[in-house]
Design a protein around this motif. Structure first.
Motif, PDB file in Angstrom:
ATOM      1  N   PHE A 172      -8.194 108.718 126.807  1.00 39.41           N
ATOM      2  CA  PHE A 172      -8.275 109.709 125.745  1.00 39.41           C
ATOM      3  C   PHE A 172      -9.654 110.364 125.696  1.00 39.41           C
ATOM      4  O   PHE A 172     -10.673 109.694 125.873  1.00 39.41           O
ATOM      5  CB  PHE A 172      -8.022 109.053 124.375  1.00 39.41           C
ATOM      6  N   ASN A 173      -9.668 111.664 125.427  1.00 38.53           N
ATOM      7  CA  ASN A 173     -10.912 112.359 125.099  1.00 38.53           C
ATOM      8  C   ASN A 173     -11.327 111.992 123.688  1.00 38.53           C
ATOM      9  O   ASN A 173     -10.501 112.048 122.763  1.00 38.53           O
ATOM     10  CB  ASN A 173     -10.724 113.875 125.159  1.00 38.53           C
ATOM     11  N   ILE A 174     -12.606 111.639 123.506  1.00 37.85           N
ATOM     12  CA  ILE A 174     -13.139 111.387 122.167  1.00 37.85           C
ATOM     13  C   ILE A 174     -14.282 112.356 121.933  1.00 37.85           C
ATOM     14  O   ILE A 174     -15.331 112.289 122.573  1.00 37.85           O
ATOM     15  CB  ILE A 174     -13.600 109.927 122.002  1.00 37.85           C
ATOM     16  N   ALA A 175     -14.068 113.282 121.005  1.00 39.28           N
ATOM     17  CA  ALA A 175     -14.996 114.372 120.751  1.00 39.28           C
ATOM     18  C   ALA A 175     -14.609 115.010 119.416  1.00 39.28           C
ATOM     19  O   ALA A 175     -13.875 114.408 118.637  1.00 39.28           O
ATOM     20  CB  ALA A 175     -14.903 115.384 121.897  1.00 39.28           C
ATOM     21  N   PRO A 194     -11.787 113.440 113.937  1.00 43.12           N
ATOM     22  CA  PRO A 194     -13.231 113.339 113.657  1.00 43.12           C
ATOM     23  C   PRO A 194     -13.545 113.693 112.216  1.00 43.12           C
ATOM     24  O   PRO A 194     -12.941 114.617 111.645  1.00 43.12           O
ATOM     25  CB  PRO A 194     -13.850 114.346 114.632  1.00 43.12           C
ATOM     26  N   ASP A 195     -14.483 112.958 111.634  1.00 44.53           N
ATOM     27  CA  ASP A 195     -14.888 113.174 110.239  1.00 44.53           C
ATOM     28  C   ASP A 195     -16.126 114.057 110.111  1.00 44.53           C
ATOM     29  O   ASP A 195     -16.383 114.589 109.037  1.00 44.53           O
ATOM     30  CB  ASP A 195     -15.172 111.827 109.557  1.00 44.53           C
ATOM     31  N   ALA A 212      -5.466 112.168 121.613  1.00 46.31           N
ATOM     32  CA  ALA A 212      -6.046 111.153 120.720  1.00 46.31           C
ATOM     33  C   ALA A 212      -5.519 111.307 119.297  1.00 46.31           C
ATOM     34  O   ALA A 212      -5.288 110.317 118.593  1.00 46.31           O
ATOM     35  CB  ALA A 212      -7.573 111.254 120.742  1.00 46.31           C
ATOM     36  N   ARG A 213      -5.349 112.546 118.870  1.00 44.97           N
ATOM     37  CA  ARG A 213      -4.789 112.783 117.528  1.00 44.97           C
ATOM     38  C   ARG A 213      -3.373 112.205 117.413  1.00 44.97           C
ATOM     39  O   ARG A 213      -3.053 111.500 116.461  1.00 44.97           O
ATOM     40  CB  ARG A 213      -4.738 114.283 117.243  1.00 44.97           C
TER      41      ARG A 213
END
Length: 306
Positions: free
Chosen positions: A233-236, A289-290, A281-282
């Motif tokens: 997963f992309n985390i950004a 992301p917050d 990822a969603r």
């Protein structure tokens, strides 16, 4: 729950360690680190145990399997300096040693959550999607792509083994100061500007990055702990921002009006524009992301000033 964090004295690993300590107070957390780039001060207040060792040492993993067992392995240990050009060293540390970790996890029946990188995408056109544009520009990005290939091979051969890979984009936040010259540009620019020194960036500051705050990265890692899934997963944040924008935000937050000094980029390889597609990822992790760049910098400055 028993957790092993490789590279736990480093930036992301230490933040994960403290989050686990807060969220899972009954968990037993071990850190494995060779302290080549991690720092003991990142672990002041850590209540678990630290094992000093090198992830390339097969005998170390043989010994760990004899003495201990874990439910979860967070694998954050790596050469993270993208300017290192020693191909053999980079591949041994980042790719080859990953097999020792996965073989150990198989024996322990442990979930593996590991750090990949946006470096796997090189200069392919954004937005970056997990299954395309895999054209790394340097051996660091290549080593991370090979990790992903190894992970996918184990996922296919051992479907019962849960493996989650995170392609981190440009992470910034508390506990990165000991990375030195490889700390984020946000940290380096903030410190410089807090000392009333002009910020210096490559010409002409319009290069864009998908900057993600460490608290969102930790959030993703805790979500992966709770979910029964495998994948990469992309985390950004899914939003690209320029270096000029960072300087504008810092000037505003610090109450300064420092003029930017531009200079030529000295590197043959350089990512001009990174931006993640985070829809996978969603959907699968429930990750959202917050922190916007403005919110992340505002929160981070409190730590830097302290």
């Amino acid at each position: 729950m028993r957790v092993l964090i490789t590279g736990g004295a480093g930036f992301i690993g230490s933040n994960i360690a403290f989050a686990l300590q807060d969220e899972y107070p009954d968990a037993k957390v071990y850190i494995l680190d060779n302290f080549s780039s991690g720092h003991f001060k990142n672990l002041i207040g850590f209540k678990g145990e630290v094992i000093t060792g090198d992830i390339r040492d097969k005998a170390l993993w043989d010994e760990l399997r004899k003495r201990l067992s874990f439910d979860v392995v967070y694998h954050e240990a790596a050469i993270t300096d993208t300017t290192v050009t020693d191909q053999k060293l980079m591949m041994e540390v980042n790719a080859d040693s990953f097999r020792y970790i996965l073989d150990s996890a198989l024996e322990w029946n442990a979930k593996v959550i590991y750090a990949s990188s946006a470096g796997v995408y090189g200069n392919t056109p954004p937005p970056m999607v997990e299954d395309r544009g895999l054209e790394p520009e340097n051996v660091y990005g290549f080593s991370k792509l090979m990790m992903d290939h190894i992970a996918q091979d184990y996922m296919e051969r051992y479907p019962e083994l849960r493996i989650v890979g995170f392609r981190y984009f440009n992470v910034y936040g508390p506990r990165e100061s000991y990375k030195g010259k490889t700390a984020s540009m946000i940290y380096q620019l903030a410190v410089k500007m807090m000392h009333k020194q002009r910020p210096r960036i490559f010409k002409w500051g319009e290069q864009k990055r998908d900057f993600v705050y460490i608290k969102d990265v930790v959030k993703a890692n805790l979500l992966a702990l709770e979910k029964e899934l495998s994948g990469i997963f992309n985390i950004a944040t899914g939003v690209a921002r320029s270096f000029n924008e960072i300087i504008d935000i810092l000037n505003r937050e610090l109450g300064t009006n420092l003029e930017t000094e531009y200079f030529d980029c000295p590197y043959d390889f350089y990512q001009e524009h990174t931006q993640a597609d985070i829809s996978r990822a969603r959907k699968e992790l429930g990750y959202e992301p917050d922190f916007s760049l403005e919110e992340g910098i505002r929160d981070y400055l409190k730590y830097i000033k302290a």
